[in-house]
Scaffold this active site. Sequence first.
Site, mmCIF file in Angstrom:
data_model
loop_
_atom_site.group_PDB
_atom_site.id
_atom_site.type_symbol
_atom_site.label_atom_id
_atom_site.label_comp_id
_atom_site.label_asym_id
_atom_site.label_seq_id
_atom_site.Cartn_x
_atom_site.Cartn_y
_atom_site.Cartn_z
ATOM 1 N N TYR A 166 34.942 17.232 26.734
ATOM 2 C CA TYR A 166 33.632 16.694 26.366
ATOM 3 C C TYR A 166 33.397 16.837 24.867
ATOM 4 O O TYR A 166 34.022 17.647 24.186
ATOM 5 C CB TYR A 166 32.506 17.367 27.157
ATOM 6 C CG TYR A 166 32.172 18.782 26.721
ATOM 7 C CD1 TYR A 166 31.184 19.019 25.763
ATOM 8 C CD2 TYR A 166 32.821 19.880 27.282
ATOM 9 C CE1 TYR A 166 30.871 20.312 25.373
ATOM 10 C CE2 TYR A 166 32.504 21.170 26.904
ATOM 11 C CZ TYR A 166 31.523 21.385 25.942
ATOM 12 O OH TYR A 166 31.209 22.657 25.552
ATOM 13 N N CYS A 167 32.474 16.025 24.379
ATOM 14 C CA CYS A 167 32.042 16.095 22.985
ATOM 15 C C CYS A 167 30.526 15.934 22.984
ATOM 16 O O CYS A 167 29.842 16.383 23.898
ATOM 17 C CB CYS A 167 32.753 15.058 22.129
ATOM 18 S SG CYS A 167 32.435 13.335 22.609
ATOM 19 N N ALA A 168 29.974 15.269 21.962
ATOM 20 C CA ALA A 168 28.522 15.110 21.891
ATOM 21 C C ALA A 168 28.035 14.017 22.839
ATOM 22 O O ALA A 168 27.125 14.227 23.642
ATOM 23 C CB ALA A 168 28.094 14.811 20.457
ATOM 24 N N ILE A 211 27.848 16.240 25.991
ATOM 25 C CA ILE A 211 26.895 17.319 26.241
ATOM 26 C C ILE A 211 25.457 16.828 26.138
ATOM 27 O O ILE A 211 24.538 17.444 26.692
ATOM 28 C CB ILE A 211 27.137 18.509 25.286
ATOM 29 C CG1 ILE A 211 26.487 19.782 25.869
ATOM 30 C CG2 ILE A 211 26.652 18.186 23.883
ATOM 31 C CD1 ILE A 211 26.930 21.057 25.182
#
Length: 281
Positions: free
Chosen positions: A73-75, A102
């Site tokens: 995952y990232c932003a 996220i």
Amino acid sequence: MKLGKLFTPVSSMSPEEVRAFRDAHEEGSYTLLDVRQPHEYEDSHIPGAILIPLPDLLDTLDNLDPEKPTIVYCAIGGRSRVAAQLLSGKGFTEPINLSGGIKAWDGLKAAGPVELNLDLVRADSSLGDVLKVAYGMEHALAEFYRLMQSRSEHGPVADLLGRLASVEEKHKQYLREVYEAISPVHVDTQSLETAASTMEGGFRIEDFVRENEQFTKASSTLLDLAMMLETQALDLYLRFADKMEAEKSRQVLFTIGNEEKGHLRALGRLRDEVSSHEPRD
């Protein structure tokens, strides 16, 4: 890696699917990978996530197990999709992208830098030393709940604090049994309890009481506080596990992490129950 692999579709999961996946799988059987930058991770991250910023990923692949499912995952999902495609191209069997990143994650989050409280154990610490640290943390949190119980003037809140303290005592019992099973030397639990000043999640009791006493006046905010503490605890135990050199120590820490996940689910159910009885505006 072939260039075409960067454009190969990879599996994605919604936040709800990732939560269900984590609930259904033992800790240590999969990898949760955060590919954002360190300052983003420090601000908030999913408990237990390993931080490898996307620019560093190719150089650190040896730190990951390609045979385990790897949730990335990232932003918002862009960097993590690229990372998942990169992992696929490098032979990882099951890279999974968290859709929406996220920002879409509505589950519990931890905070703090990767190094937060990792100085409590060394990479080469014995299993016995790791268990002693965990025992002290569990005891400190139980003491916090009991202290708040003694100060509470509201019966239901006091009862809830007593129940939370009892759960921590059960965790202590588990850790004591594991220690006694591996060590011929009697563990002096009283000395561990006397020295304990750091709660689960790495918080010092005195600091935490001073800063958060206002949130222990109502059942709903108390449960929110407890869930935050347990989330930080889960994150810390899993970061401990990632640091350990000995596989046995890693597996015990993963087991403690599974216990924390179960505790969080129970707290969540209790929080829903409390909310259903609270007056609505």
